[in-house]
Design a protein around this motif. Structure first.
Motif, PDB file in Angstrom:
ATOM      1  N   ASN A 175      10.175   1.621  -9.389  1.00 38.35           N
ATOM      2  CA  ASN A 175       9.936   0.184  -9.366  1.00 38.35           C
ATOM      3  C   ASN A 175       8.940  -0.157  -8.260  1.00 38.35           C
ATOM      4  O   ASN A 175       9.333  -0.601  -7.186  1.00 38.35           O
ATOM      5  N   PRO A 176       7.653   0.025  -8.519  1.00 40.32           N
ATOM      6  CA  PRO A 176       6.657  -0.209  -7.467  1.00 40.32           C
ATOM      7  C   PRO A 176       6.512  -1.669  -7.077  1.00 40.32           C
ATOM      8  O   PRO A 176       5.973  -1.965  -6.030  1.00 40.32           O
ATOM      9  N   TRP A 177       6.994  -2.602  -7.895  1.00 42.39           N
ATOM     10  CA  TRP A 177       6.838  -4.026  -7.598  1.00 42.39           C
ATOM     11  C   TRP A 177       8.005  -4.603  -6.812  1.00 42.39           C
ATOM     12  O   TRP A 177       7.957  -5.763  -6.428  1.00 42.39           O
ATOM     13  N   ARG A 178       9.048  -3.784  -6.563  1.00 43.06           N
ATOM     14  CA  ARG A 178      10.190  -4.285  -5.800  1.00 43.06           C
ATOM     15  C   ARG A 178       9.707  -4.689  -4.402  1.00 43.06           C
ATOM     16  O   ARG A 178       8.916  -3.996  -3.781  1.00 43.06           O
ATOM     17  N   GLY A 179      10.186  -5.791  -3.919  1.00 37.17           N
ATOM     18  CA  GLY A 179       9.775  -6.268  -2.611  1.00 37.17           C
ATOM     19  C   GLY A 179       8.592  -7.211  -2.651  1.00 37.17           C
ATOM     20  O   GLY A 179       8.263  -7.837  -1.659  1.00 37.17           O
ATOM     21  N   LEU A 191       0.819  -1.210   0.000  1.00 37.44           N
ATOM     22  CA  LEU A 191       0.000   0.000   0.000  1.00 37.44           C
ATOM     23  C   LEU A 191       0.855   1.262   0.000  1.00 37.44           C
ATOM     24  O   LEU A 191       0.489   2.257  -0.613  1.00 37.44           O
ATOM     25  N   ARG A 192       1.985   1.201   0.679  1.00 36.12           N
ATOM     26  CA  ARG A 192       2.876   2.359   0.693  1.00 36.12           C
ATOM     27  C   ARG A 192       3.365   2.673  -0.711  1.00 36.12           C
ATOM     28  O   ARG A 192       3.406   3.824  -1.130  1.00 36.12           O
ATOM     29  N   ARG A 193       3.707   1.667  -1.463  1.00 37.08           N
ATOM     30  CA  ARG A 193       4.185   1.897  -2.830  1.00 37.08           C
ATOM     31  C   ARG A 193       3.077   2.474  -3.716  1.00 37.08           C
ATOM     32  O   ARG A 193       3.333   3.306  -4.574  1.00 37.08           O
ATOM     33  N   LEU A 194       1.847   2.036  -3.501  1.00 35.00           N
ATOM     34  CA  LEU A 194       0.738   2.620  -4.244  1.00 35.00           C
ATOM     35  C   LEU A 194       0.550   4.086  -3.867  1.00 35.00           C
ATOM     36  O   LEU A 194       0.243   4.919  -4.719  1.00 35.00           O
ATOM     37  N   GLU A 195       0.750   4.392  -2.593  1.00 30.46           N
ATOM     38  CA  GLU A 195       0.662   5.784  -2.148  1.00 30.46           C
ATOM     39  C   GLU A 195       1.736   6.632  -2.840  1.00 30.46           C
ATOM     40  O   GLU A 195       1.492   7.770  -3.204  1.00 30.46           O
ATOM     41  N   TYR A 196       2.923   6.046  -3.036  1.00 31.91           N
ATOM     42  CA  TYR A 196       3.995   6.764  -3.740  1.00 31.91           C
ATOM     43  C   TYR A 196       3.576   7.114  -5.163  1.00 31.91           C
ATOM     44  O   TYR A 196       3.992   8.132  -5.704  1.00 31.91           O
ATOM     45  N   LEU A 197       2.768   6.287  -5.786  1.00 27.27           N
ATOM     46  CA  LEU A 197       2.309   6.556  -7.145  1.00 27.27           C
ATOM     47  C   LEU A 197       1.220   7.626  -7.177  1.00 27.27           C
ATOM     48  O   LEU A 197       1.130   8.399  -8.125  1.00 27.27           O
ATOM     49  N   VAL A 198       0.393   7.674  -6.145  1.00 27.67           N
ATOM     50  CA  VAL A 198      -0.749   8.592  -6.109  1.00 27.67           C
ATOM     51  C   VAL A 198      -0.357   9.982  -5.602  1.00 27.67           C
ATOM     52  O   VAL A 198      -0.891  10.988  -6.074  1.00 27.67           O
ATOM     53  N   GLU A 253       6.970  14.772   1.056  1.00 25.28           N
ATOM     54  CA  GLU A 253       6.648  15.194   2.422  1.00 25.28           C
ATOM     55  C   GLU A 253       5.389  14.497   2.934  1.00 25.28           C
ATOM     56  O   GLU A 253       5.344  14.023   4.069  1.00 25.28           O
ATOM     57  N   SER A 254       4.357  14.431   2.110  1.00 26.30           N
ATOM     58  CA  SER A 254       3.103  13.821   2.543  1.00 26.30           C
ATOM     59  C   SER A 254       3.262  12.318   2.782  1.00 26.30           C
ATOM     60  O   SER A 254       2.513  11.732   3.561  1.00 26.30           O
ATOM     61  N   CYS A 255       4.235  11.703   2.116  1.00 20.03           N
ATOM     62  CA  CYS A 255       4.512  10.273   2.319  1.00 20.03           C
ATOM     63  C   CYS A 255       5.543  10.041   3.420  1.00 20.03           C
ATOM     64  O   CYS A 255       5.871   8.896   3.715  1.00 20.03           O
ATOM     65  N   HIS A 256       6.064  11.126   3.979  1.00 22.99           N
ATOM     66  CA  HIS A 256       7.064  11.061   5.048  1.00 22.99           C
ATOM     67  C   HIS A 256       8.341  10.356   4.599  1.00 22.99           C
ATOM     68  O   HIS A 256       8.905   9.533   5.320  1.00 22.99           O
ATOM     69  N   VAL A 257       8.770  10.650   3.358  1.00 25.44           N
ATOM     70  CA  VAL A 257      10.014  10.104   2.824  1.00 25.44           C
ATOM     71  C   VAL A 257      10.772  11.226   2.121  1.00 25.44           C
ATOM     72  O   VAL A 257      10.225  12.303   1.868  1.00 25.44           O
ATOM     73  N   SER A 258      12.019  10.947   1.776  1.00 27.55           N
ATOM     74  CA  SER A 258      12.802  11.915   1.003  1.00 27.55           C
ATOM     75  C   SER A 258      12.418  11.793  -0.470  1.00 27.55           C
ATOM     76  O   SER A 258      11.825  10.803  -0.902  1.00 27.55           O
ATOM     77  N   GLN A 259      12.775  12.801  -1.255  1.00 30.62           N
ATOM     78  CA  GLN A 259      12.475  12.755  -2.681  1.00 30.62           C
ATOM     79  C   GLN A 259      13.141  11.568  -3.377  1.00 30.62           C
ATOM     80  O   GLN A 259      12.486  10.906  -4.190  1.00 30.62           O
ATOM     81  N   PRO A 260      14.423  11.239  -3.068  1.00 29.56           N
ATOM     82  CA  PRO A 260      15.014  10.062  -3.713  1.00 29.56           C
ATOM     83  C   PRO A 260      14.270   8.759  -3.386  1.00 29.56           C
ATOM     84  O   PRO A 260      14.118   7.892  -4.243  1.00 29.56           O
ATOM     85  N   SER A 261      13.779   8.637  -2.157  1.00 31.53           N
ATOM     86  CA  SER A 261      13.019   7.439  -1.789  1.00 31.53           C
ATOM     87  C   SER A 261      11.703   7.365  -2.547  1.00 31.53           C
ATOM     88  O   SER A 261      11.281   6.289  -2.984  1.00 31.53           O
ATOM     89  N   LEU A 262      11.053   8.502  -2.701  1.00 26.71           N
ATOM     90  CA  LEU A 262       9.806   8.541  -3.461  1.00 26.71           C
ATOM     91  C   LEU A 262      10.069   8.175  -4.921  1.00 26.71           C
ATOM     92  O   LEU A 262       9.339   7.385  -5.512  1.00 26.71           O
TER      93      LEU A 262
END
Length: 58
Positions: free
Chosen positions: A37-41, A2-9, A22-31
């Motif tokens: 690669n949303p399927w990694r993991g 779900l987190r990866r889907l949030e990164y896409l939205v 910021e809204s995902c509470h991650v850095s820009q490189p992490s986003l």
């Protein structure tokens, strides 16, 4: 997953990449990595997902 889907939205919702990170509470490189690669993991590879999708539409 779900987190990866949030990164896409988030970028579409925020209309700004830095605010999306910021809204995902991650850095820009992490986003960026999550979007790249949303399927990694996942247990399935993106190639097997594409293959399955093609098979189900035939």
């Amino acid at each position: 997953m779900l987190r990866r889907l949030e990164y896409l939205v988030a970028p579409a919702r925020e209309k700004h990449f830095a605010r999306a990170a910021e809204s995902c509470h991650v850095s820009q490189p992490s986003l960026s990595a999550g979007i790249r690669n949303p399927w990694r993991g996942c247990s399935r590879t993106s190639a097997s997902i594409v293959h399955s999708a093609r098979a189900s539409t035939m």
